[in-house]
Design a protein around this motif. Sequence first.
Motif, short mmCIF file in Angstrom:
data_model
loop_
_atom_site.label_atom_id
_atom_site.label_comp_id
_atom_site.label_asym_id
_atom_site.label_seq_id
_atom_site.Cartn_x
_atom_site.Cartn_y
_atom_site.Cartn_z
N ASP A 172 -15.70 50.96 8.34
CA ASP A 172 -15.31 49.63 7.88
C ASP A 172 -14.94 48.74 9.07
N GLY A 173 -15.35 49.14 10.29
CA GLY A 173 -14.96 48.41 11.49
C GLY A 173 -15.72 47.11 11.68
N HIS A 174 -15.13 46.25 12.49
CA HIS A 174 -15.73 44.96 12.80
C HIS A 174 -15.95 44.83 14.31
N LEU A 175 -17.08 44.23 14.66
CA LEU A 175 -17.37 43.87 16.04
C LEU A 175 -17.45 42.35 16.11
N VAL A 176 -16.76 41.78 17.09
CA VAL A 176 -16.82 40.34 17.31
C VAL A 176 -17.22 40.11 18.77
N VAL A 177 -18.24 39.31 18.96
CA VAL A 177 -18.78 39.05 20.30
C VAL A 177 -18.66 37.56 20.58
N VAL A 178 -18.02 37.24 21.69
CA VAL A 178 -17.95 35.85 22.15
C VAL A 178 -19.03 35.69 23.21
N PHE A 179 -19.96 34.76 22.97
CA PHE A 179 -21.12 34.67 23.84
C PHE A 179 -21.55 33.22 24.01
N GLY A 180 -21.85 32.85 25.23
CA GLY A 180 -22.33 31.50 25.50
C GLY A 180 -23.50 31.53 26.46
N HIS A 181 -24.56 30.86 26.10
CA HIS A 181 -25.71 30.77 26.99
C HIS A 181 -26.53 29.56 26.59
N SER A 182 -27.18 28.93 27.57
CA SER A 182 -27.92 27.71 27.30
C SER A 182 -29.37 27.97 26.88
N ASP A 183 -29.81 29.21 26.89
CA ASP A 183 -31.20 29.54 26.57
C ASP A 183 -31.28 30.17 25.19
N PRO A 184 -32.03 29.56 24.26
CA PRO A 184 -32.15 30.16 22.92
C PRO A 184 -32.70 31.57 22.96
N ASP A 185 -33.54 31.89 23.94
CA ASP A 185 -34.06 33.26 24.03
C ASP A 185 -32.94 34.26 24.26
N ALA A 186 -31.90 33.84 24.99
CA ALA A 186 -30.76 34.73 25.21
C ALA A 186 -30.04 35.03 23.90
N TRP A 187 -29.89 34.00 23.07
CA TRP A 187 -29.28 34.22 21.75
C TRP A 187 -30.15 35.16 20.91
#
Length: 924
Positions: A612-627
């Motif tokens: 029942d665990g949760h993962l939260v990722v804070v991520f910033g990048h200017s390239d849509p391919d990175a997302w």
Amino acid sequence: MSSRKSARTTPTDVRERLIDHWFPCAVVDAAVGSPAGSGRNEKAIFPWFASRPIAQARAAVLATLLPNDTTLRPWVERAVQEGAPGAFDQLAEAVRRNYGGRAPVMVDMFSGRGIIPLEAARLGVSAVGTDLSPVATFAGRLLADWAMRDWSGEALLPFTSGKATARTLAGQDRLVDDAQLFHEEIGRRTRESLARYYPLNPDGRPPWGYLWAVSMPCDQCRRRFPLIGSYTLRQPYRRTQDGGQSMSLVISDDSWRVEVIEGTTDDRPTYASAGRKGKSARCPFCGHLHSLETVKAKGFAGQYKDEPLVAADFDSGDKNTRKLFRALRDDERKAARAADPAVLPKAGRLSAIPDEQVPNGNVHTVMASGYGYTGYGQLMCDRQTLMFGTIAQEIRTCHQEVLSAGVSVDYAGALAGFAAATLTRMLKRATRGARLLTHGRPDGSSQNRVQVDHIFANEASLAFQFDFFEAGIGEGPGSWAGLTKTGLGPLAAHLRGRRGGSARLRCADAMALPFRDGTVDAVVTDPPYYDMIEYSDASDFFYVWLRRVLGEIQPDLFADAIGSKVAPDLQNKDDEIIVRRVYNGGVRHDRDFYERSLSRAFHEARRILRPDGHLVVVFGHSDPDAWLRLLGALHDASFVVTSSWPSRTETSNTGVASIKVTLTIGCRVAPPRRSVATAAQVDREVTTAVTTAVRQWEADGLALTDQLMAAHGPAMAVYGRYSDVLLPTGEPAGLNRYLTLARTAVRDASAVKIDELPLETFDAPTRFAVFWQRLHGRADVPKGEARFLAQADNLRLEDLRGPLLTESKSGFKLRLDAPGTVTERSSAFEVARAMAKAWDDGGTEAVARVMAIADRQANDAHLWAVVAEIVRQLPAGEPAAKALTAIQRNAATIGTMIGYVIAAAEAETDTRTQLTLSFGEDLL
């Protein structure tokens, strides 16, 4: 064995968390600009790179651990915006209730300086941070471990520094009190040890600093001259009638000297830009120019020499605020040159001065290595190096004395750690890259403060220049005494927010986490972003000094054996999950390595999480391919993305605008058995989910630009329900299909209309342009956001550059000037712009000709709607708005003239398909 199995199979609580449905986006955006929410206070305790604003970390932790209870939202907003103690108390209790009365376990596997574990610890959570870098782990211990403990039961320190006891500093926290005494003792001993190298002024005080330059021999006349990039010492300031100060280079036969003059100077620096070929060095004796390559070769040949230039004092009659510069006395010059760091004893098993070498090819990170300074111990002049070696020695000595006085090992280590942090902050302003920072303007129109600039001006590399500043042993910018004040003040403020418990910080590889299977409730993390910063390379300069201070005090971080095969005695680079710009042998850190390694890290997160665990990722990048790749890695690691919440935090915190938006991405562990779906089915479900979410977001006041980013969440939540999503051909439907569909669904759900015409009825480039104008107006938009907007209409950014967009260093801007040409294939937005230019050039007939060439009828509702839209969005005084307003008023006349224009053109050419228009030619 049995306990591990039960942890994976026992029925667990699968209740949703707050982050699955809500995140305080607007509050975070506002809070990151405030002192409490920016994280600048914490960064003042220890410098780290690309540091996340504390408001965003706090919001991510709270939203991850709290249940989906709308009554908790106001408390979360208060905690994020104000840091209100009452809010923390309420939320800490809610977290405990949510986990059945126990303290949940939360891990950050890329903990950096420990901000995320710190915020979890405030809630009484069992928080653990891991990072591959020993320097980052040390930073985390300062903020989230040692600073959060209660040290009130410790023995008194043996240092009094003229005070009766160590408790006479009333009103301060015990840690701050003792850290101040510890620092003062180190400073006192350092001043006594180095007094002969820093002669005092006649008033009994030392200068606050010294300006140095590197000299080299001229290839033509063989005389040695200094490489000086600026003669300005202090700019003038008319408001205080301060004329400023400058240096003057005086040449006499075969020698030179520097004089300090009042006011500004027009003298040419000896080291300056030479146009396209970069900088060059000009010999002041014979005028010979040395190319940059020649200058660098001098360094590798060992022909550089450090030269003290001027001293910096405080104006004794100006409340010690104005800095005055003067020429050096002979005794000062001799003392500066007499300093020899070789006199220092070894630091345990290490040399007193760093002898570690900068890795080959690392010039872009340690810029001095491109000029012949290939060892970390060469990055300062000898006297600076002697000072740092002496301070390191005194920290170790004071640590031993504190232990002997009965202080616990942990507390003695914490005090030495905070002193080492001050040493690190000194390093940030104490190399050949630390320039004299002169505020103001030559015309005296603005304030003229003088400071010492830090070496990490772009957050990622150690700057270098030939004229550099050295802080003295007294008080002033960059000095031990000055940095003690500016560090202990933020520490005291940090401790006032202390609540909950302390976090644990460990040095570990994110691809091999030191936790048992299924034992962690939540993973909240902020991973590195591709090639943005090479963390270990940038912090090795800190590391080589920290291991000399703390090698025997924090051996798990700074023991001699730590290092990689590629660069012995430096931090581990092989397992660092980044894209490295230069290949130095060993592991090739390219994009494939980064993405493969990040995926392994997410698989590790999945392994250690409870079902029942949760993962939260804070991520910033200017390239849509990175997302796209990030979301793909999460899906492949068996996570279902449930939400994605945008925050505009980067510029507010760091001043770096390369990333305008970061996403806080909520994920849950995927169920064990997922079905297969068709693309058509998932298309419908994604559109429905996003449309439903838009209605809630609008009720919550989420801005339309934020909704476009948030739409990734419900789209990925639908996509993650299935093990595979198949096209009619049997091929898998890619993630990009659903990211694009999500953004299109937001726009459609928002029911954007132009004069009551639905936006989807317009041509794709016009849809793109109108939506862009409503979102961003005339503002610059980063490339990544521009590409996301283009993808919503299945357009390529490369095709829009020119016809619809102009590009600059700061991003893309919507064009409202005339296009180069128009044809019957031109979009309505381009035709409207052409009409505005035609009106200015030739009035109604010219506008009619544009419409005829574009094959637009007089009653073209979509074209006239776009004309009206542009007028509405532009200020009334804009030329395009004026022209289009006039066109609206003359619409009937223009409509009548279109027929005449077409008839005339047909008579002349016998075909209207040959009609074209170029605004470089006469319209009439």
